[in-house]
Write an enzyme that holds these catalytic residues in place. Structure first.
Site, PDB file in Angstrom:
ATOM      1  N   HIS A 103       9.366   9.939 -42.621  1.00 11.05           N
ATOM      2  CA  HIS A 103       9.884   9.195 -41.470  1.00 11.05           C
ATOM      3  C   HIS A 103      10.890  10.013 -40.667  1.00 11.05           C
ATOM      4  O   HIS A 103      11.189   9.684 -39.521  1.00 11.05           O
ATOM      5  CB  HIS A 103      10.485   7.848 -41.911  1.00 11.05           C
ATOM      6  CG  HIS A 103      11.853   7.934 -42.513  1.00 11.05           C
ATOM      7  ND1 HIS A 103      12.070   7.929 -43.873  1.00 11.05           N
ATOM      8  CD2 HIS A 103      13.076   8.023 -41.948  1.00 11.05           C
ATOM      9  CE1 HIS A 103      13.362   7.995 -44.112  1.00 11.05           C
ATOM     10  NE2 HIS A 103      14.009   8.054 -42.960  1.00 11.05           N
ATOM     11  N   ASP A 152       6.223   8.188 -48.158  1.00 14.85           N
ATOM     12  CA  ASP A 152       7.264   8.719 -47.271  1.00 14.85           C
ATOM     13  C   ASP A 152       7.731  10.094 -47.752  1.00 14.85           C
ATOM     14  O   ASP A 152       8.816  10.247 -48.316  1.00 14.85           O
ATOM     15  CB  ASP A 152       8.434   7.740 -47.202  1.00 14.85           C
ATOM     16  CG  ASP A 152       9.456   8.106 -46.140  1.00 14.85           C
ATOM     17  OD1 ASP A 152       9.131   8.946 -45.271  1.00 14.85           O
ATOM     18  OD2 ASP A 152      10.563   7.553 -46.166  1.00 14.85           O
ATOM     19  N   SER A 216      18.587  10.360 -45.265  1.00 19.39           N
ATOM     20  CA  SER A 216      17.132  10.322 -45.442  1.00 19.39           C
ATOM     21  C   SER A 216      16.581  11.715 -45.704  1.00 19.39           C
ATOM     22  O   SER A 216      17.021  12.705 -45.112  1.00 19.39           O
ATOM     23  CB  SER A 216      16.469   9.758 -44.180  1.00 19.39           C
ATOM     24  OG  SER A 216      16.739   8.392 -44.032  1.00 19.39           O
ATOM     25  N   GLY A 217      15.620  11.782 -46.618  1.00 17.14           N
ATOM     26  CA  GLY A 217      15.018  13.066 -46.956  1.00 17.14           C
ATOM     27  C   GLY A 217      15.763  13.841 -48.009  1.00 17.14           C
ATOM     28  O   GLY A 217      15.253  14.819 -48.548  1.00 17.14           O
TER      29      GLY A 217
END
Length: 266
Positions: A103, A152, A216-217
């Site tokens: 994402h 994801d 995120s990530g």
């Protein structure tokens, strides 16, 4: 922004004198005309409602409730950036490969790979002044679903291999969070079946410690004897550090075949 979900009455603590409001759809009349007060809940299901302002929470960027990490403690942590702007975190998979969340990059899939940079050694602070390593190719999982955030995960191939050396960190944060079983995380009190086999939960039922926007990530790691294993990739969650809404991570173990296959092809 509003958020609503159904909760089993048996999953919450109810006082003896608890009253309920039964809401009925109505096209006319006032709000008071749409509901009736009840002494019991015959359906066994109640609705939890929450309203909040859209956008980021002031002061709630990145790890909530964490502490400053010692320099060099997490040498695989990177910053995935567009130019000088930090977008997401990531982890070093190999000298030429970075793993992050799909994402983080899928919304910018029309952006050429050269528009991405990977910053190493600095997590915040003066990272904007760091040159960064250019990206040659961005590959997100072909089954990635932007609505459910299933699968994801994404890989970034660097134009030049990383030169591993002593790491310099500014204010990288770390937080200890326990894993939560998928069965519990999928209960009506938490995420009510939203987790797939490619996801896992970590955090505290009471909240207060969690990843947040900008994380995120990034990596969720677990220690196996003297070795640290990449177990999860920061993916999603309702809010940040909210009670009964722990962080949700991409389950790396479920996607190892795709990682191996992709790094061999490219």
């Amino acid at each position: 922004m509003t958020h609503q979900k159904g909760v089993n009455l048996t999953d919450i603590r109810v006082k003896d004198a608890q009253e309920f409001v039964q809401v009925r759809p109505s096209q006319q009349g006032s709000l008071e005309d749409m509901w009736q007060v009840r002494s019991s809940c015959e359906s066994g299901r109640i609705v939890a409602l929450k309203c909040s302002e859209c956008g980021l929470r002031p002061g709630a960027l990145r790890v909530v409730g964490g502490t400053d990490a010692a320099p060099g403690r997490w040498p695989w942590q990177v910053s995935v950036r567009q130019g000088s702007r930090h977008r997401c975190g990531g982890s070093v998979l190999a000298p030429s490969w970075i793993v992050t969340a799909a994402h983080c990059v899928h919304s910018y899939r029309r952006l050429h790979a050269s528009g991405w940079l990977v910053g190493t050694g600095v997590a915040r602070g003066s990272i904007e002044q760091e040159a960064g390593v250019p990206v040659e190719k961005v590959i997100y999982h072909p089954l990635y679903n932007g609505s459910s955030l299933d699968y994801d995960i994404a890989l970034m191939k660097l134009r030049v291999p990383l030169n591993f050396s002593a790491q310099l960190t500014e204010t990288l944060k770390e937080a200890l969070v326990p894993l939560i079983s998928t069965r519990r995380c999928n209960s009506s009190c938490m995420y009510e079946g939203e987790l797939t086999a490619r996801m896992l939960c970590a955090g505290y039922p009471q909240g207060k410690i969690d990843a947040c926007q900008g994380d995120s990530g990034g990596p969720l790691v677990c220690q196996d004897d003297l070795t640290w294993r990449l177990v999860g990739v920061v993916s999603w969650g309702q809010g940040c550090a909210e009670p009964n809404h722990p962080g949700v991570y991409t389950n790396v173990a479920q996607l190892l075949p795709w990682i191996y296959r992709t790094t061999e092809i490219y």
